[in-house]
Scaffold this motif. Sequence first.
Motif, mmCIF file in Angstrom:
data_model
loop_
_atom_site.group_PDB
_atom_site.id
_atom_site.type_symbol
_atom_site.label_atom_id
_atom_site.label_comp_id
_atom_site.label_asym_id
_atom_site.label_seq_id
_atom_site.Cartn_x
_atom_site.Cartn_y
_atom_site.Cartn_z
ATOM 1 N N ALA A 428 -46.442 30.685 10.291
ATOM 2 C CA ALA A 428 -45.618 31.865 10.013
ATOM 3 C C ALA A 428 -44.979 31.809 8.632
ATOM 4 C CB ALA A 428 -44.552 32.021 11.090
ATOM 5 N N ALA A 429 -45.802 31.561 7.601
ATOM 6 C CA ALA A 429 -45.304 31.550 6.233
ATOM 7 C C ALA A 429 -46.179 32.503 5.428
ATOM 8 C CB ALA A 429 -45.385 30.142 5.658
ATOM 9 N N LEU A 452 -54.192 42.853 15.423
ATOM 10 C CA LEU A 452 -53.930 41.696 14.588
ATOM 11 C C LEU A 452 -52.912 40.769 15.257
ATOM 12 C CD1 LEU A 452 -54.346 40.333 11.834
ATOM 13 C CD2 LEU A 452 -52.561 41.806 10.914
ATOM 14 N N LEU A 453 -51.839 41.385 15.744
ATOM 15 C CA LEU A 453 -50.812 40.573 16.393
ATOM 16 C C LEU A 453 -51.340 39.909 17.651
ATOM 17 C CD1 LEU A 453 -47.655 42.807 15.859
ATOM 18 C CD2 LEU A 453 -48.272 40.685 14.666
ATOM 19 N N GLY A 469 -40.443 37.501 17.322
ATOM 20 C CA GLY A 469 -40.445 38.503 16.272
ATOM 21 C C GLY A 469 -40.846 37.974 14.903
ATOM 22 N N ARG A 470 -40.718 36.677 14.745
ATOM 23 C CA ARG A 470 -40.920 36.080 13.432
ATOM 24 C C ARG A 470 -42.322 36.327 12.871
ATOM 25 N NH1 ARG A 470 -40.434 30.838 10.996
ATOM 26 N NH2 ARG A 470 -40.932 31.263 8.821
ATOM 27 N N THR A 477 -44.665 41.954 6.337
ATOM 28 C CA THR A 477 -44.438 41.734 4.903
ATOM 29 C C THR A 477 -45.772 41.539 4.187
ATOM 30 O OG1 THR A 477 -42.489 40.480 5.568
ATOM 31 C CG2 THR A 477 -43.146 40.311 3.255
ATOM 32 N N VAL A 478 -46.617 40.752 4.805
ATOM 33 C CA VAL A 478 -47.908 40.443 4.209
ATOM 34 C C VAL A 478 -48.783 41.695 4.152
ATOM 35 C CG1 VAL A 478 -50.055 39.225 4.722
ATOM 36 C CG2 VAL A 478 -47.903 37.978 4.694
ATOM 37 N N LEU A 479 -48.750 42.501 5.203
ATOM 38 C CA LEU A 479 -49.535 43.748 5.199
ATOM 39 C C LEU A 479 -49.075 44.663 4.063
ATOM 40 C CD1 LEU A 479 -49.980 44.583 8.999
ATOM 41 C CD2 LEU A 479 -51.792 44.052 7.330
ATOM 42 N N ASP A 480 -47.751 44.713 3.842
ATOM 43 C CA ASP A 480 -47.243 45.505 2.717
ATOM 44 C C ASP A 480 -47.849 45.014 1.411
ATOM 45 O OD1 ASP A 480 -45.675 47.043 4.325
ATOM 46 O OD2 ASP A 480 -43.837 45.864 4.006
ATOM 47 N N TYR A 481 -47.822 43.717 1.234
ATOM 48 C CA TYR A 481 -48.351 43.125 0.002
ATOM 49 C C TYR A 481 -49.833 43.477 -0.175
ATOM 50 C CZ TYR A 481 -49.797 39.661 -3.453
ATOM 51 O OH TYR A 481 -50.321 39.061 -4.564
#
Length: 796
Positions: A428-429, A452-453, A469-470, A477-481
């Motif tokens: 989870a990083a 995906l989840l 939730g983590r 965040t990664v999908l946004d990127y």
Amino acid sequence: QPSSLSGLPAGVGEALEAEGVAELYPPQQAAVEAGVVDGDSLVAAVPTASGKTLIAELAMLSAIERGGKALYIVPLRALASEKKTEFERWEDHGITVGVSTGNYDSDGEWLATRDIIVATSEKVDSLIRNGAPWIDDLTCVVSDEVHLVDDSHRGPTLEVTLAKLRKVNPGLQTVALSATVGNADVIADWLDAELVESDWRPIDLRTGVHFGNAIDFDDGTKREVPVDRGEDQTARLVADALDTEEDGQGGSSLVFVNSRRNAESSARRLADVTASRLTDAERDDLRELAEEIRGVSDTDTSEDLADAVERGSAFHHAGLASDHRSLVEDAFRDRLIKCISATPTLAAGVNTPARRVIVRDWRRYDGEFGGMKPLDVLEVHQMCGRAGRPGLDPYGEAVLLANDADTKDELFERYVWAEAEPVRSKLAAEPALRTHVLATVASGFASTRNGLLSFLDNTLYATQTDDEGRLAAVTDTVLDYLAVNGFVDRDRDGGTESLTATGIGHTVSRLYLDPMSAAEMIDGLRTVARNAAGAGTEGETGEFVRTGDDDGDEPGFGTYTRPGNDESPAEETEGTDEEGTEASAVTPLGLYHLVSRTPDMYELYLKSGDRETYTELCYERETEFLGDVPSEYEDVRFEDWLASLKTARLLEDWANEVDEDRITERYGVGPGDIRGKVDTAEWLLRAAETLARDVEGVDGDTVVAVREARKRIEYGVREELLDLAGVRNVGRKRARRLFEAGVETRADLREADKGVVLGALRGRERTAERILEHAGRENPSMDGVRADKSASAAAT
Ligand code: ADP
């Protein structure tokens, strides 16, 4: 007895017995009872050297006997070839073995015909991304050293790869081999596997601490090893093992230290101990071995290693060339080398047991931690586990060193009595998920956010976490990127959000790039494109666009103008016509810097004085960089930039034929590090070439420039030698000597006077013949040819 096992290919049981496996070790027996030869999944958490490999072999061979196909995942490349060689002994029983190494961007189609495939987890991951067709045919997968899922760099790849393999093939037998860790049950839970956990070892291991005049062992025994005033504790313990004969042989030692430099100096010091205890025959053999070591490369490391080996001692660390490493390991196993001083890399996996293991340093410098940090219990246990060679030593001894009574107590508490830490998923990083989320979407494992989840639900992370939730938060965040950078398209339709990889997203996933590396490279290449566009207009009008200060950036102290930015072509200040069209010229240094600042290139650190050196260089070569140079005031970013510049400069030196020795000295690295950088740069430049074709506005010349920069790295030569250096067995140094003697191309090699060729190759006939043969010469024989003296003179 192995021969009474059913379900194995004919003759395998008998062959095992012939090898000396009279009966299964208890953990192996337990594995068979748990169904490992019947296709059941299993986690085996047992100590080093307790026969885990045989458990894996039983699983794979029985799977193949049932008509299946097996994959063996190793954590290190060096282990891949070791394991392949080991499994190749089954070829007599009709089993074929293949190892997949090399480039990350092929689908390894040829492996489809193999029964057993050996590969690293990164390689398997990339094979899945590239759609290797045989992945679907796997029926058994073995994961060696599975406790490394705990590693923040490589663990997530192993985790996701296992999850993918199991998703593609729901009936897949998963066999995971682990060191003894605190929570093997959790790993078994994750993999839906039976657990075999044991402390059993084939040979007694005593672990203790040396302090003062004796070693105190965990079994209550004590061994007197007095150390005189001023005498070196380690040297004393190495001597003590060598002087204690069992079956007429003294015992060898493995000394673990915390840095490469310490490994080298320790080897030098301990050579005094080993040298005085060699027989004449050993001395002769060692001299020969030392010559072989010097022959691998003419670097200081090579020389230092040879000097120590000549005296029966060696060092071992990740900076060594791989040929050096295997020469040392083999000679140690043959009991010729009596002592190895190693960094902890040797503890993981490589099979080099010794009678005595000495853990000299139990703390190591940790940059993130900002000081000396104690080693993990697991790590120390693995080092200790290297003690005792089954069949050779009657027992193994692991000794930690203390200088005072308090430390002795601490070492007992911390390591001797302690259980290894539990492993924890590092998935989870952001850096880990960035690459794996893109690959998961691109290879069709998920096409919606929910999909995906739920895919990520099959990971160890999901099994372990109580913070549900983590993972979702980091994923978002990664999908946004990924969306912002154009790698993934998101489409919200009512409650479901669909995800598709874009064309470039697919490319990035297949190239096995960290998406952040790809974004950096694409950005750099866009600068080139913008430049080219700028230069084009200039060329036509013959005038320079007025640029420079009008973007508000005063090019003053501490601020760099963006070189090549269409608003401020650096050449503009020079004001000469010829340079106008040069604005788009990409230099090797510019490209090397571009790939060096991606997260896929591990960093060279700045040492004292480096900041000044590279800041100066940064100004000098300012026009060559692709993309923004950060301001000197942005401390961290600027330092990073300079560190990348240091790497880029190393690569440039390499491509300019600077001597390896000179490079190791200038950058404070080992020859193995140069190789590592060169390989990584080659891969990244290959990827950059592919990306360049997809970036709008990048012209053909740039693509060629990238290719050439890559080839120069591949061979370590200047442009004029590229043709020659491409001939097998030539290499950078020989290419230069041939060139100086007037043999400038591959074609020249076919025509040249043989005496000249031989002279340039310093009279080495076999080498000359091989080179001529590879260049396609009709009759490469050097019989009766005399080396041309002037050619060898020209070559020096
Ligand atoms: P691990 O993978 O657990 O570190 P290995 O599989 O390398 O350990 O085993 C260590 C050594 O023990 C090997 O040389 C192997 O051939 C030997 N060995 C394994 N199982 C047996 C057995 N049942 N009987 C005798 N020797 C064995």
